[in-house]
Design an enzyme around this catalytic site. Structure first.
Site, PDB file in Angstrom:
ATOM      1  N   SER A  45      49.778  53.579  26.741  1.00  0.00           N
ATOM      2  CA  SER A  45      49.953  55.005  27.019  1.00  0.00           C
ATOM      3  C   SER A  45      48.764  55.607  27.745  1.00  0.00           C
ATOM      4  O   SER A  45      48.917  56.564  28.520  1.00  0.00           O
ATOM      5  CB  SER A  45      50.194  55.766  25.710  1.00  0.00           C
ATOM      6  OG  SER A  45      49.127  55.549  24.788  1.00  0.00           O
ATOM      7  N   HIS A 258      45.848  61.899  23.007  1.00  0.00           N
ATOM      8  CA  HIS A 258      45.869  61.280  24.339  1.00  0.00           C
ATOM      9  C   HIS A 258      45.124  62.192  25.305  1.00  0.00           C
ATOM     10  O   HIS A 258      45.049  63.406  25.085  1.00  0.00           O
ATOM     11  CB  HIS A 258      47.304  61.075  24.837  1.00  0.00           C
ATOM     12  CG  HIS A 258      48.026  59.962  24.149  1.00  0.00           C
ATOM     13  ND1 HIS A 258      48.690  60.134  22.958  1.00  0.00           N
ATOM     14  CD2 HIS A 258      48.171  58.648  24.474  1.00  0.00           C
ATOM     15  CE1 HIS A 258      49.230  58.988  22.580  1.00  0.00           C
ATOM     16  NE2 HIS A 258      48.929  58.060  23.484  1.00  0.00           N
TER      17      HIS A 258
END
Length: 278
Positions: A45, A258
């Site tokens: 990711s 993230h």
């Protein structure tokens, strides 16, 4: 690829790229004079662009990820970003190498975090840190799993992945990146639950990055560290300018923990500064 806002952002970033090139003494040659570097991005990711949106598919690939930013450079031709959220080193080998060949010039990889179950750490230990005592058992199990992986299997898995990429793209520069700290490190000695979680996350990031660097060294791949580049921009940024997402009103958001768009620009700059995007 992408919407109008993304294209405007990329236009501004391209101007910044030219400034960076001049500051570093690197001239960007006219496109017609450059034999473009054939580039393929692999990984999880953190390579796909999760956290920066908007997303192109179920892998959370984003036009704002570092490989797409590299495609703005005149010398780079991003053939494909194969990265996908949730990928382990084994998944990279099994499903992301099809486009690699002898003509590939550059491969970047961000992978390893899913091997140690870092998502489970931030989910369960993060919940515990913010007061959900029901997560204590799951946090302990996730921590034990991560420590077991870091004690040996992760290194072997990283080496196997890098060697598989080298076999598939024998003429390419292979660049393996590390991960940023989710939280800016804090002074030792605190005993509250959140501080203990920050200590844990910091230690895991250090161990993960050290293992990735060791695997890169063993395989003669290039390692690019990003932890220092993110300094001051963790979730707990003292300046109020975090480059890591965390929305406590949306605890299940896939963007949490993230990088945001600024974070991926930092990844790009770290790789660019090492000479791989010019």
């Amino acid at each position: 690829m992408g919407n109008t806002a993304v294209r405007r952002r990329h236009a501004g970033f391209a101007a910044g790229l030219a400034t960076l090139a001049m500051m570093s003494g690197v001239a960007l040659a006219p496109a017609q004079a450059v034999d473009k570097t054939k580039y393929i991005a692999l990984g999880d990711s953190y390579a796909a662009g999760q956290g920066a949106g908007p997303y192109l598919d179920s892998c959370y690939r984003s036009d704002n990820t570092y490989s797409e930013l590299a495609d703005e450079a005149k010398a780079i031709n991003l053939v494909v970003n194969e990265a996908c959220s949730g990928a382990t080193t084994q998944i990279v080998v099994e499903s992301q190498l099809d486009e690699l060949n002898k003509s590939t010039d550059l491969v970047t990889i961000t992978a390893g975090g899913n091997n140690i179950g870092f998502g489970s750490i931030v989910t369960y230990c993060g919940a515990l840190a913010f007061g959900d005592t029901r997560a204590a058992e799951a946090c302990a199990a996730a921590t034990a799993y991560a420590e077991a992986q870091l004690s040996g299997p992760l290194y072997d898995d990283l080496v196997a992945m890098i060697k598989a990429v080298q076999d598939a793209a024998p003429n390419a520069d292979i660049v393996v990146t590390g991960y940023p700290y989710l939280f800016d490190p804090i002074p030792p000695g605190a005993t509250d639950a959140l501080s203990l979680f920050i200590y844990q996350a910091t230690d895991l990031a250090d161990s993960l990055n050290a293992t990735i660097e060791a695997a890169a060294l063993a395989t003669k791949a290039e390692y690019v560290d990003v932890a220092d580049d993110f300094a001051g921009h963790g979730v707990n940024s003292a300046t109020g300018d975090p480059w890591i997402n965390l929305d406590l009103t949306k605890p299940l958001s896939p963007e949490n923990f993230h990088p945001n768009a600024e974070g991926y620009e930092t990844y790009f700059t770290a790789i660019y500064s090492e000479g791989f995007y010019n």
